[in-house]
Structures are given as structure tokens and as C-alpha cells.
Design an enzyme around this catalytic site. Structure first.
Site, PDB file in Angstrom:
ATOM      1  N   GLU A   1       0.825  -1.217   0.000  1.00 55.06           N
ATOM      2  CA  GLU A   1       0.000   0.000   0.000  1.00 55.06           C
ATOM      3  C   GLU A   1       0.854   1.260   0.000  1.00 55.06           C
ATOM      4  O   GLU A   1       0.408   2.313  -0.432  1.00 55.06           O
ATOM      5  CB  GLU A   1      -0.939   0.018   1.220  1.00 55.06           C
ATOM      6  CG  GLU A   1      -2.201  -0.782   0.986  1.00 55.06           C
ATOM      7  CD  GLU A   1      -3.266  -0.586   2.058  1.00 55.06           C
ATOM      8  OE1 GLU A   1      -3.119   0.280   2.939  1.00 55.06           O
ATOM      9  OE2 GLU A   1      -4.255  -1.331   2.010  1.00 55.06           O
TER      10      GLU A   1
ATOM     11  N   HIS B   1       9.336 -26.957  -0.688  1.00 50.39           N
ATOM     12  CA  HIS B   1       8.826 -28.166  -1.335  1.00 50.39           C
ATOM     13  C   HIS B   1       7.653 -27.855  -2.254  1.00 50.39           C
ATOM     14  O   HIS B   1       6.946 -28.765  -2.676  1.00 50.39           O
ATOM     15  CB  HIS B   1       8.436 -29.187  -0.259  1.00 50.39           C
ATOM     16  CG  HIS B   1       9.612 -29.625   0.569  1.00 50.39           C
ATOM     17  ND1 HIS B   1      10.281 -30.798   0.366  1.00 50.39           N
ATOM     18  CD2 HIS B   1      10.281 -28.992   1.572  1.00 50.39           C
ATOM     19  CE1 HIS B   1      11.293 -30.892   1.221  1.00 50.39           C
ATOM     20  NE2 HIS B   1      11.315 -29.801   1.964  1.00 50.39           N
TER      21      HIS B   1
ATOM     22  N   LYS C   1     -13.128   0.972  -2.178  1.00 47.34           N
ATOM     23  CA  LYS C   1     -14.152   1.198  -1.151  1.00 47.34           C
ATOM     24  C   LYS C   1     -15.299   2.028  -1.718  1.00 47.34           C
ATOM     25  O   LYS C   1     -16.473   1.731  -1.499  1.00 47.34           O
ATOM     26  CB  LYS C   1     -13.552   1.917   0.071  1.00 47.34           C
ATOM     27  CG  LYS C   1     -12.701   1.024   0.967  1.00 47.34           C
ATOM     28  CD  LYS C   1     -12.266   1.798   2.221  1.00 47.34           C
ATOM     29  CE  LYS C   1     -11.393   0.969   3.139  1.00 47.34           C
ATOM     30  NZ  LYS C   1     -10.909   1.694   4.322  1.00 47.34           N
TER      31      LYS C   1
HETATM   32  O1  PA5 Z   1      -3.697   1.056   5.966  1.00 45.91           O
HETATM   33  C1  PA5 Z   1      -4.801   1.487   5.718  1.00 45.91           C
HETATM   34  O2  PA5 Z   1      -5.051   2.712   5.736  1.00 45.91           O
HETATM   35  C2  PA5 Z   1      -5.949   0.555   5.388  1.00 45.91           C
HETATM   36  O3  PA5 Z   1      -5.530  -0.768   5.293  1.00 45.91           O
HETATM   37  C3  PA5 Z   1      -7.020   0.638   6.466  1.00 45.91           C
HETATM   38  O4  PA5 Z   1      -6.431   0.328   7.707  1.00 45.91           O
HETATM   39  C4  PA5 Z   1      -8.164  -0.324   6.176  1.00 45.91           C
HETATM   40  O5  PA5 Z   1      -8.704  -0.072   4.912  1.00 45.91           O
HETATM   41  C5  PA5 Z   1      -9.245  -0.211   7.235  1.00 45.91           C
HETATM   42  O6  PA5 Z   1      -9.715   1.107   7.306  1.00 45.91           O
HETATM   43  P1  PA5 Z   1     -10.493   1.629   8.587  1.00 45.91           P
HETATM   44  O7  PA5 Z   1      -9.586   1.568   9.741  1.00 45.91           O
HETATM   45  O8  PA5 Z   1     -10.901   3.024   8.241  1.00 45.91           O
HETATM   46  O9  PA5 Z   1     -11.695   0.720   8.749  1.00 45.91           O
END
Ligand code: PA5
Length: 445
Positions: free
Chosen positions: A286, A307, A421
Site C-alpha cells: 500500500e 517443497h 471502497k
Molecule cells: O492502511 C490502511 O489505511 C488501510 O488498510 C485501512 O487500515 C483499512 O482499509 C481499514 O480502514 P479503517 O480503519 O478506516 O476501517
């Protein structure tokens, strides 16, 4: 130095001149990060977090964990992505994946809301039957669908089991300080709430209440985790590659990418690192995977995967390099005994611990992969303990930020995740997303 990085398994890929040439890029990335002038600089709360955190909230986390341990057989941790991976990584790293099955004095920990599997939710509900549960729902935005659905279901279950008054005492919310439906609900219902700081993104939040509350409930020593991270913060500060294994790691990744590698395979000889690998994957994917750039992060457990994918690693399409995480000290001294009749011809191993055999297997694989043209980096961690885990979390977070700045990328946003999202909100009919829904439906026809 708690963690060391060895680069001798990159011979033929990285040479002395490469190290010399990359130093100015590393120094530049270091300055961008520490002067707080880089892209995404509003999300740098994690950088000084190991020493600069809310002591009062930390004490509340400790007290809440104690209460949950005394009153619950299971803690349901509801969250997805950065709002659950760190806690899960830590629980498994410290307690192994057998944690829920073994006899212990701390509650089971069930992670839900990290998929949209009705089956998994149903089975977790069944596991809760007859158990005293508490819930920790974690969402910075408070609007993510996966944890939202799971929270609705488990909150209803809890209220049915113990009534609304008692349920109120058993729900813990980790959310934004002031915004969002989850925080509003916590305030209205009187749930105890903890903060995901504004200046820390989900995947950098493991050392906040997001990670610390579930870890403490499972019996992890959160003081030792913070102390380990503080040591890392102090030790990994110099911009000089040969004095800073974190920056040498970031630089090695960059150089191997320049030499044509596009995949980084994080490997460990210990299954307790499976979830750490999941956390690491999100952190790097990310943070770096933007603008058509970044290494694709993936993971393997040795010797299990030797393996299965070992053949490809050694002789397949030359797209990857490995980063191996090896433990110095054994977590267990189980060894191979001498057998008088040597019935299986394994007496050459007698007297060795399985940990020793595992280390040799890992190093053998790295040598063999190098012969096949696959380079490796070797990270040695002293032991699978809280202090070293805290160090490791900070090590990877900082390496990730430096790597992304070396690529000219903002490490702290995730436009792709937000895009998915928004599409999901639209297609599921969330109010306010009507125009996007019409557009998406047209494209799907
Ligand atoms: O790293 C990030 O920003 C994302 O992985 C969020 O943690 C994830 O999408 C969950 O979002 P939220 O904490 O708003 O539910």
C-alpha cells in the site's frame, strides 16, 4: 544492534560501486523524511511514536486489557487491513498460531471483519457459544463495510447474551479521536474508546491502541514492545548505509529493483511469522505500489514452501529476490536424539536442535538460490520476543518510508484502496453515491 542485515547473498547483483552510488539517494530520502517535508508528511506520527505517545491512554489500554482478561473467555477483534494485521501479526509472532488451542490464562482472540465470508462469521459465532466475550472494534474511518457488518452481528450477539447494560462494559472501540459513526456510537453508548491518531495511517498504527490492546489481552508485554521500538528509533537514525541496517535494507531493495527484480519474497523458517508477513505485505504494497512503481511483496515459509515454490525461486522466471528473516536464539530446544540402531540413518543429526537444522536449511536454500541466479538479503533477529518484535515493526516501517521516498512516491496514501471502497459503497447502494453507481452499472453492462 538488535537486527542485522547481511548482503553477501547478493553477490553478482550488488557491488561496491552500487553501494557508493546509492548513498546520496538514501541520504536525500532520510532528509525528506526527517525534515518532514515529503509527500504525506501529515502522517508521520509513527516516526517518533515509540517515545512520543499518550501515556494516559497507554495506561487505559493496560487496564482495559486486564479487565478483558479477567472477565472474558474470548476477545473478538473486528477490523481489516491496517486495523487488524499488526495485532494479529504480534499475537502469532509471540504466541504462535496455536495460541487459541493451548491451555492458558488469557482469553482466546478471534479476528473477524477482515473478509466478507458469511461462513467465517458464522463459524466464529459458533466458537463464541457458551463463552464470555468482549469486543474490540477497530476502524479509523468507521465506515469500512467488512468490520461494520461484523460489528453489527457480534454486538447483537453480545447484547442477546448479556443484555445491553453488561454489553456496554464489554465493547471497546478504537477509532478516530472525534470523527465518524463509530466514535459517535461509542460516545452515545458509553463504550470505552481508544484513539487512532490523525497523523498515523492504518498500516503504521500497530504501536497505537489498534495493535496494543489485543496484544496486551493475549498477554504480550506492551512495555517491552514499545521499548524495542524506541531502541530501533534511536539506532536506525544515521543516514549512513553501513551503520544503518534499515537503510541498507531499503537501498538493497532499490538496487535489486534497478537490476530488474520486481518481486520481493519475505521468507522465514518459522510459521509464527506467517501473519507478520501479512502485515509486512500490506505495509509495502500500500505504501510503494503506486504510479506504476514498487516491488510486489509476497511471502513464503521455509522449509514448507521449499517443497512447493522452491523450484521456481531457484530456476524460474528471474523476477524475484528473497528477504530471509532468521532467528538467532531458539524458541525451543527440542533436538534430534541419538538412536542406537540408527534405523533411519539420521544419526548424523544427533545432538543438533531442530532450530539448528532449520537455520542450516534456510542458509542452504539461500546459497542454492544464489547459484540459480536469485539474490537474497538476510535479516537476523535475536529472538521471537516482544522487544525484538517492537524493533522489527519500526525497522520495516522506516525502511518502507525510505524506500518509497527513494522511488519518489508518497508512502502514506492509498488511493487504490479508497477507490475500491467507493465503488463498493456505490454498488451496494450507500446514500450519497448514486451518480457513481449509475456510472459503474453502465460500465458493467
Ligand atoms: O492502511 C490502511 O489505511 C488501510 O488498510 C485501512 O487500515 C483499512 O482499509 C481499514 O480502514 P479503517 O480503519 O478506516 O476501517
Amino acid at each position: 544492534m538488535a537486527i542485522s542485515l547481511e548482503t553477501q547473498y547478493t553477490k553478482g547483483f550488488i557491488d561496491a560501486e552500487d553501494w557508493e552510488n546509492i548513498q546520496p539517494r538514501v541520504t536525500e530520502a532520510h532528509e525528506i523524511l526527517h525534515s518532514r517535508r515529503g509527500a504525506g508528511n501529515e502522517f508521520l506520527g509513527w516516526l517518533s511514536l515509540p517515545t512520543d505517545y499518550d501515556r494516559h491512554e497507554f495506561e487505559r489500554i493496560r487496564a482495559a486489557a486486564q479487565r478483558i482478561r479477567e472477565t472474558s473467555d474470548a476477545l473478538i477483534v473486528i477490523g481489516i487491513g491496517g486495523s487488524y494485521l499488526g495485532a494479529r501479526a504480534a499475537v502469532e509472532f509471540l504466541k504462535t498460531s496455536f495460541y487459541n488451542s493451548i491451555e492458558k490464562t488469557t482469553p482466546d482472540i478471534y479476528f473477524v471483519g477482515n473478509s466478507l465470508s458469511a461462513f467465517d462469521i458464522q463459524e466464529t459465532l459458533r466458537l463464541c457459544s457458551g463463552k464470555r466475550i468482549s469486543i474490540n472494534v477497530i476502524s479509523k474511518s468507521g465506515t469500512t463495510v467488512e468490520p461494520g457488518i461484523a460489528f453489527r452481528i457480534f454486538r447483537d450477539h453480545l447484547i442477546r447474551m448479556v443484555g445491553p447494560e453488561e454489553a456496554r462494559k464489554r465493547i471497546y472501540v478504537t477509532a478516530d479521536r472525534s470523527k465518524g459513526v463509530l466514535k459517535a456510537l461509542a460516545d452515545r453508548e458509553g463504550y470505552e474508546s481508544f484513539v487512532v491518531p490523525n497523523n498515523i495511517g492504518g498500516r503504521f498504527s500497530v504501536l497505537t491502541a489498534v495493535g496494543l490492546l489485543p496484544i496486551a489481552v493475549a498477554g504480550g508485554d506492551i512495555d517491552a514492545i514499545m521499548a524495542g521500538a524506541a531502541t530501533a528509533m534511536e539506532e536506525l537514525h544515521t543516514p549512513y548505509l553501513f551503520q544503518n541496517p534499515c537503510y541498507r535494507y531499503a537501498a538493497s531493495r532499490h538496487l535489486l529493483m534497478q537490476k530488474g527484480r520486481s518481486v520481493e519474497l519475505l521468507v522465514s523458517g518459522e510459521p509464527r511469522c506467517v501473519q507478520l508477513g501479512e502485515w509486512w505485505k500490506q505495509l509495502f504494497a500500500e505504501s510503494e505500489g503506486k504510479n506504476g512503481k514498487g516491488l510486489f511483496p509476497t511471502t513464503a515459509i521455509f522449509t514448507t514452501d521449499l517443497h512447493s515454490i522452491g523450484q521456481f525461486i531457484q530456476q524460474g522466471t528471474p523476477l524475484l529476490f528473497e528477504t530471509a528473516v532468521m532467528f538467532d536464539r531458539p524458541a525451543n530446544l527440542l533436538g534430534v536424539e541419538f538412536a542406537a540402531d540408527n534405523f533411519d540413518s539420521l544419526n548424523y543429526l544427533s545432538g543438533k536442535t531442530i532450530h539448528d537444522v532449520n537455520r542450516i536449511a534456510l542458509l542452504s536454500a539461500l546459497l542454492s538460490h544464489m547459484d540459480g541466479g536469485t539474490p537474497s538479503l538476510l535479516l537476523t533477529v535475536p529472538a521471537a520476543t516482544e522487544d525484538h518484535l517492537g524493533y522489527l515493526f519500526y525497522f520495516f516501517e522506516k525502511a518502507c518510508a525510505i524506500s518509497a521516498y527513494m522511488l519518489g512516491i508518497n508512502p502514506f496514501n492509498q488511493p487504490g484502496v479508497e477507490g475500491y471502497k467507493r465503488n463498493m459503497f456505490a454498488l451496494l447502494g450507500r446514500p450519497g453515491f448514486e451518480a457513481r453507481r449509475r456510472d459503474l452499472e453502465r460500465r458493467m453492462r
